[in-house]
Design a protein around this motif. Structure first.
Motif, PDB file in Angstrom:
ATOM      1  N   UNK A  17       1.270  -1.518  -0.024  1.00 31.31           N
ATOM      2  CA  UNK A  17      -0.236   0.011  -0.032  1.00 31.31           C
ATOM      3  C   UNK A  17       1.041   1.505  -0.067  1.00 31.31           C
ATOM      4  N   UNK A  18       1.052   2.346  -0.343  1.00 33.98           N
ATOM      5  CA  UNK A  18       1.357   3.130  -0.833  1.00 33.98           C
ATOM      6  C   UNK A  18       1.429   4.313   0.257  1.00 33.98           C
ATOM      7  N   UNK A  19       2.236   4.975   1.098  1.00 28.74           N
ATOM      8  CA  UNK A  19       1.696   5.829   1.754  1.00 28.74           C
ATOM      9  C   UNK A  19       0.897   7.018   1.481  1.00 28.74           C
ATOM     10  N   UNK A  20       0.214   7.158   2.697  1.00 29.37           N
ATOM     11  CA  UNK A  20      -1.141   8.129   2.385  1.00 29.37           C
ATOM     12  C   UNK A  20       0.165   9.576   2.198  1.00 29.37           C
ATOM     13  N   UNK A  21      -0.283  10.549   1.127  1.00 24.24           N
ATOM     14  CA  UNK A  21       0.517  11.579   0.834  1.00 24.24           C
ATOM     15  C   UNK A  21       0.401  12.619   1.974  1.00 24.24           C
ATOM     16  N   UNK A  22       1.571  12.931   1.697  1.00 23.53           N
ATOM     17  CA  UNK A  22       1.652  14.195   2.952  1.00 23.53           C
ATOM     18  C   UNK A  22       1.178  15.768   2.339  1.00 23.53           C
ATOM     19  N   UNK A  23       0.531  16.107   3.138  1.00 26.58           N
ATOM     20  CA  UNK A  23      -0.344  17.718   2.904  1.00 26.58           C
ATOM     21  C   UNK A  23       1.254  18.095   2.818  1.00 26.58           C
ATOM     22  N   UNK A  24       0.624  19.403   1.747  1.00 24.63           N
ATOM     23  CA  UNK A  24       1.533  20.828   1.354  1.00 24.63           C
ATOM     24  C   UNK A  24       2.298  21.306   2.515  1.00 24.63           C
ATOM     25  N   UNK A  25       1.264  21.298   3.723  1.00 28.23           N
ATOM     26  CA  UNK A  25       1.764  22.084   4.464  1.00 28.23           C
ATOM     27  C   UNK A  25       2.857  21.232   5.657  1.00 28.23           C
ATOM     28  N   UNK A  26       2.653  20.282   6.043  1.00 30.00           N
ATOM     29  CA  UNK A  26       3.369  18.794   6.324  1.00 30.00           C
ATOM     30  C   UNK A  26       4.995  19.741   5.749  1.00 30.00           C
ATOM     31  N   UNK A  53       6.657  21.506   4.163  1.00 33.02           N
ATOM     32  CA  UNK A  53       6.625  22.522   4.232  1.00 33.02           C
ATOM     33  C   UNK A  53       6.932  23.381   5.551  1.00 33.02           C
ATOM     34  N   UNK A  54       6.731  22.183   6.784  1.00 25.46           N
ATOM     35  CA  UNK A  54       6.934  22.404   8.049  1.00 25.46           C
ATOM     36  C   UNK A  54       8.121  22.539   8.492  1.00 25.46           C
ATOM     37  N   UNK A  55       9.590  21.595   8.698  1.00 27.00           N
ATOM     38  CA  UNK A  55      10.410  21.242   8.417  1.00 27.00           C
ATOM     39  C   UNK A  55      10.918  22.947   7.781  1.00 27.00           C
ATOM     40  N   UNK A  56      10.750  23.599   6.511  1.00 28.46           N
ATOM     41  CA  UNK A  56      11.954  24.580   6.236  1.00 28.46           C
ATOM     42  C   UNK A  56      11.058  26.253   6.869  1.00 28.46           C
TER      43      UNK A  56
END
Length: 163
Positions: free
Chosen positions: A27-36, A38-41
């Protein structure tokens, strides 16, 4: 007798072990949201901006706010980082000439950080991981540049590089 009439008893072979059921497709991992993504940068930029805001507010040119470089205090020799706080103060207050005068290598480092951070944001936005893998020759080159900068800024003809 012409043929061999020995009786051969055949023992039925045991039933082969039942084959395991086919494994489900990964099962492919669930797509990570754009906000998540961009959180580290964003957190990194917030930390850098907070540091520059502090250094921009608390002037390192006034004595007593920051510790003195131990190498400078003990030997009178400028290390590659001497003047780094004054250069950050210059960048934070918009005095780029003063920033270069305090520590040109630090200002170049701020620029390199800005470029790498921008690449990081673009890659994170596209879902591409950011990896910086420098070869040993690159690390040695960075060290050599820092050593040459440190030596030159301590010589009479390199006094323009001294803070």
């Amino acid at each position: 007798m012409s043929g061999d009439n020995r009786r051969v008893d055949t023992v039925p072979s045991p039933d082969p072990a039942p084959s395991p059921p086919p494994s489900p497709a990964p099962v492919p991992p669930a797509p990570v949201s754009l906000a998540r993504r961009l959180a580290a940068p964003a957190v990194t930029l917030a930390g850098v901006l907070a540091a520059f805001a502090y250094v921009g507010t608390v002037d390192p040119n006034e004595p007593g706010h920051y510790p003195v470089c131990p190498l400078l205090q003990l030997t009178g020799i400028y290390c590659p980082g001497c003047g780094g706080l004054r250069s950050a103060h210059g960048v934070a207050t918009g005095d780029l000439a003063g920033a270069f005068g305090a520590n040109a290598m630090a200002v170049v480092g701020y620029g390199v950080f800005a470029v790498l951070w921008t690449v990081w944001v673009v890659r994170a936005g596209r879902g591409i991981p950011m990896r910086i893998a420098l070869k040993p020759v690159h690390w040695w080159s960075i060290g050599a540049v820092a050593a040459v900068f440190s030596v030159v800024r301590n010589l009479p003809f390199g006094s323009a590089l001294a803070p």
